[in-house]
Write a protein that holds these residues in place. Structure first.
Motif, PDB file in Angstrom:
ATOM      1  N   VAL A   1       0.706  -1.350  -0.109  1.00  0.00           N
ATOM      2  CA  VAL A   1      -0.224  -0.248   0.532  1.00  0.00           C
ATOM      3  C   VAL A   1       1.102   1.166   0.260  1.00  0.00           C
ATOM      4  O   VAL A   1       1.671   1.267   0.988  1.00  0.00           O
ATOM      5  CB  VAL A   1      -0.756  -0.186   0.961  1.00  0.00           C
ATOM      6  CG1 VAL A   1      -1.712  -1.608   1.157  1.00  0.00           C
ATOM      7  CG2 VAL A   1      -0.137   0.147   2.827  1.00  0.00           C
ATOM      8  N   ARG A   2       0.174   2.430  -0.367  1.00  0.00           N
ATOM      9  CA  ARG A   2       0.564   3.244  -0.164  1.00  0.00           C
ATOM     10  C   ARG A   2       0.310   4.211   0.872  1.00  0.00           C
ATOM     11  O   ARG A   2      -0.849   3.776   1.438  1.00  0.00           O
ATOM     12  CB  ARG A   2       0.692   4.423  -1.884  1.00  0.00           C
ATOM     13  CG  ARG A   2       1.515   4.331  -2.477  1.00  0.00           C
ATOM     14  CD  ARG A   2       1.450   5.448  -4.146  1.00  0.00           C
ATOM     15  NE  ARG A   2       0.254   5.064  -4.369  1.00  0.00           N
ATOM     16  CZ  ARG A   2      -0.299   6.439  -4.637  1.00  0.00           C
ATOM     17  NH1 ARG A   2      -0.648   7.440  -3.947  1.00  0.00           N
ATOM     18  NH2 ARG A   2      -2.162   5.980  -5.298  1.00  0.00           N
ATOM     19  N   LEU A   3       1.486   5.073   1.392  1.00  0.00           N
ATOM     20  CA  LEU A   3       0.507   5.524   2.732  1.00  0.00           C
ATOM     21  C   LEU A   3       0.566   7.045   2.770  1.00  0.00           C
ATOM     22  O   LEU A   3       1.501   8.077   1.880  1.00  0.00           O
ATOM     23  CB  LEU A   3       2.309   5.299   3.712  1.00  0.00           C
ATOM     24  CG  LEU A   3       2.571   4.501   3.908  1.00  0.00           C
ATOM     25  CD1 LEU A   3       3.502   3.769   4.669  1.00  0.00           C
ATOM     26  CD2 LEU A   3       1.738   2.723   4.086  1.00  0.00           C
ATOM     27  N   LEU A   4      -0.080   8.143   3.151  1.00  0.00           N
ATOM     28  CA  LEU A   4      -0.892   9.004   3.073  1.00  0.00           C
ATOM     29  C   LEU A   4       0.238   9.668   4.006  1.00  0.00           C
ATOM     30  O   LEU A   4       1.382   9.128   4.783  1.00  0.00           O
ATOM     31  CB  LEU A   4      -1.779   9.561   3.951  1.00  0.00           C
ATOM     32  CG  LEU A   4      -3.452   8.843   3.538  1.00  0.00           C
ATOM     33  CD1 LEU A   4      -4.734   9.416   4.304  1.00  0.00           C
ATOM     34  CD2 LEU A   4      -3.627   8.398   2.045  1.00  0.00           C
ATOM     35  N   ASP A   5       0.295  11.406   3.911  1.00  0.00           N
ATOM     36  CA  ASP A   5       1.417  11.930   4.623  1.00  0.00           C
ATOM     37  C   ASP A   5       1.576  12.554   5.810  1.00  0.00           C
ATOM     38  O   ASP A   5       1.663  14.074   6.433  1.00  0.00           O
ATOM     39  CB  ASP A   5       1.951  12.738   3.175  1.00  0.00           C
ATOM     40  CG  ASP A   5       1.602  13.453   2.905  1.00  0.00           C
ATOM     41  OD1 ASP A   5      -0.279  14.038   3.448  1.00  0.00           O
ATOM     42  OD2 ASP A   5       1.138  14.517   2.388  1.00  0.00           O
ATOM     43  N   HIS A   6      -0.001  12.620   6.558  1.00  0.00           N
ATOM     44  CA  HIS A   6      -0.854  12.923   7.483  1.00  0.00           C
ATOM     45  C   HIS A   6      -1.730  12.047   8.815  1.00  0.00           C
ATOM     46  O   HIS A   6      -0.971  10.590   8.138  1.00  0.00           O
ATOM     47  CB  HIS A   6      -1.626  14.081   7.022  1.00  0.00           C
ATOM     48  CG  HIS A   6      -2.362  13.711   5.512  1.00  0.00           C
ATOM     49  ND1 HIS A   6      -2.691  13.704   4.585  1.00  0.00           N
ATOM     50  CD2 HIS A   6      -3.911  13.152   6.449  1.00  0.00           C
ATOM     51  CE1 HIS A   6      -3.621  13.000   4.266  1.00  0.00           C
ATOM     52  NE2 HIS A   6      -4.677  12.928   5.253  1.00  0.00           N
ATOM     53  N   ASP A   7      -1.465  12.603   8.898  1.00  0.00           N
ATOM     54  CA  ASP A   7      -2.198  11.443  10.635  1.00  0.00           C
ATOM     55  C   ASP A   7      -3.497  10.649   9.788  1.00  0.00           C
ATOM     56  O   ASP A   7      -4.520  11.160   9.088  1.00  0.00           O
ATOM     57  CB  ASP A   7      -2.896  12.299  11.656  1.00  0.00           C
ATOM     58  CG  ASP A   7      -3.788  11.532  12.698  1.00  0.00           C
ATOM     59  OD1 ASP A   7      -3.933  10.284  12.210  1.00  0.00           O
ATOM     60  OD2 ASP A   7      -3.798  12.529  13.725  1.00  0.00           O
ATOM     61  N   ASP A   8      -3.349   9.222   9.239  1.00  0.00           N
ATOM     62  CA  ASP A   8      -4.437   8.405   8.139  1.00  0.00           C
ATOM     63  C   ASP A   8      -5.407   7.955   9.629  1.00  0.00           C
ATOM     64  O   ASP A   8      -6.214   6.604   9.294  1.00  0.00           O
ATOM     65  CB  ASP A   8      -3.293   7.274   7.644  1.00  0.00           C
ATOM     66  CG  ASP A   8      -2.547   6.777   8.815  1.00  0.00           C
ATOM     67  OD1 ASP A   8      -2.652   6.395  10.015  1.00  0.00           O
ATOM     68  OD2 ASP A   8      -1.534   5.766   8.362  1.00  0.00           O
TER      69      ASP A   8
END
Length: 253
Positions: free
Chosen positions: A144-151
């Motif tokens: 998976v690709r991750l968000l760049d903020h609180d997820d």
């Protein structure tokens, strides 16, 4: 598979410092807790060989070489942030160079290992962005690709999993009727990955290739609070995790 995989399990422990206010007076207390008891007991019942490295033990006990990682078929990270791996005692306290353990884990996975990341406040990107795995070498082998903020996605009313691939071998034939979960980390499935289960449009269970290895993202929890007692006590909880780890280890066993 002739034998249950050899598992390195990391995380799911914490220390609480509490301030007790009683009128004018106050005092402090400190408690140590672990959250993986039911999960580890399930693996024990299914014959897995598990090495448990608690959060405060990573600097001293997590493998520092490819040879040490080769002792395992699966590495499971659960609710433990990337800083714990990137700032071992010798580097943070003494400014000494040390191996990048997340780069080692990436390379081990590509060489045929099984990587499993389980959700939590310090998994994936995490609360306030503090887990920050998307900025590490391990991001290359997660499915998976991750968000760049609180997820975090909090679902206090409960959310039911929907299944896009109910017959996928990662589920091991367990029924697609998970009890409701109370939250998860929001991620985006990579193009070459398979989304097995989701919450609405958000992935819950994603699997994919990683070089010669395999990787799994389970974006909710293995224990409270996101995994309520109904999920931990579910009749198929043990079989589900045995299947997830068995699938992840499939390239090596």
């Amino acid at each position: 598979m002739s034998a249950a995989p050899r598992v390195l399990f990391v995380g799911e422990s914490w220390i609480k410092h509490t301030i007790h206010m009683k009128g004018f007076d106050q005092f402090h207390s400190t408690e140590y807790e672990e959250g993986a008891g039911d999960f580890l007991a399930a693996l024990d019942r299914t014959g897995h060989q598990v090495t448990y490295v608690r959060g405060h033990e990573v600097s001293a006990r997590f493998p520092r070489t490819a040879q040490e990682l080769a002792d395992y078929d699966v590495v499971v990270l659960s609710d433990i942030g990337s800083n714990t791996f990137l700032l071992p005692d010798e580097t943070f306290l003494r400014s000494e160079r040390s191996p990048n353990r997340l780069a080692l884990l990436r390379d081990w996975t590509r060489a045929g290992g099984g990587l499993v990341m389980i959700g939590g406040y310090l998994s994936f990107t995490g609360i306030d962005g503090k887990a920050r795995f998307g900025m590490t070498p391990l991001a290359d082998v997660l499915p998976v690709r991750l968000l760049d903020h609180d997820d975090r996605v909090e679902e206090p009313e409960g959310v039911k999993a929907e299944f896009d691939a109910p017959a996928h071998p990662v589920l091991g034939g367990t029924p697609p009727d998970w009890p409701p979960l109370l939250g998860y980390n929001r991620v985006i499935a990579k193009p070459d990955a398979t989304t097995v289960a989701r919450a609405g449009e958000d992935p819950l269970l994603v699997v994919g290739p990683a070089g010669s290895g395999r990787s799994v993202a389970f974006t909710s929890d293995l224990a409270p609070h996101w995994a309520p007692p109904e999920f931990v006590g579910w009749a198929h909880y043990q079989d589900l995790w045995a299947s997830v780890l068995g699938w992840a280890a499939g390239a090596r066993t």
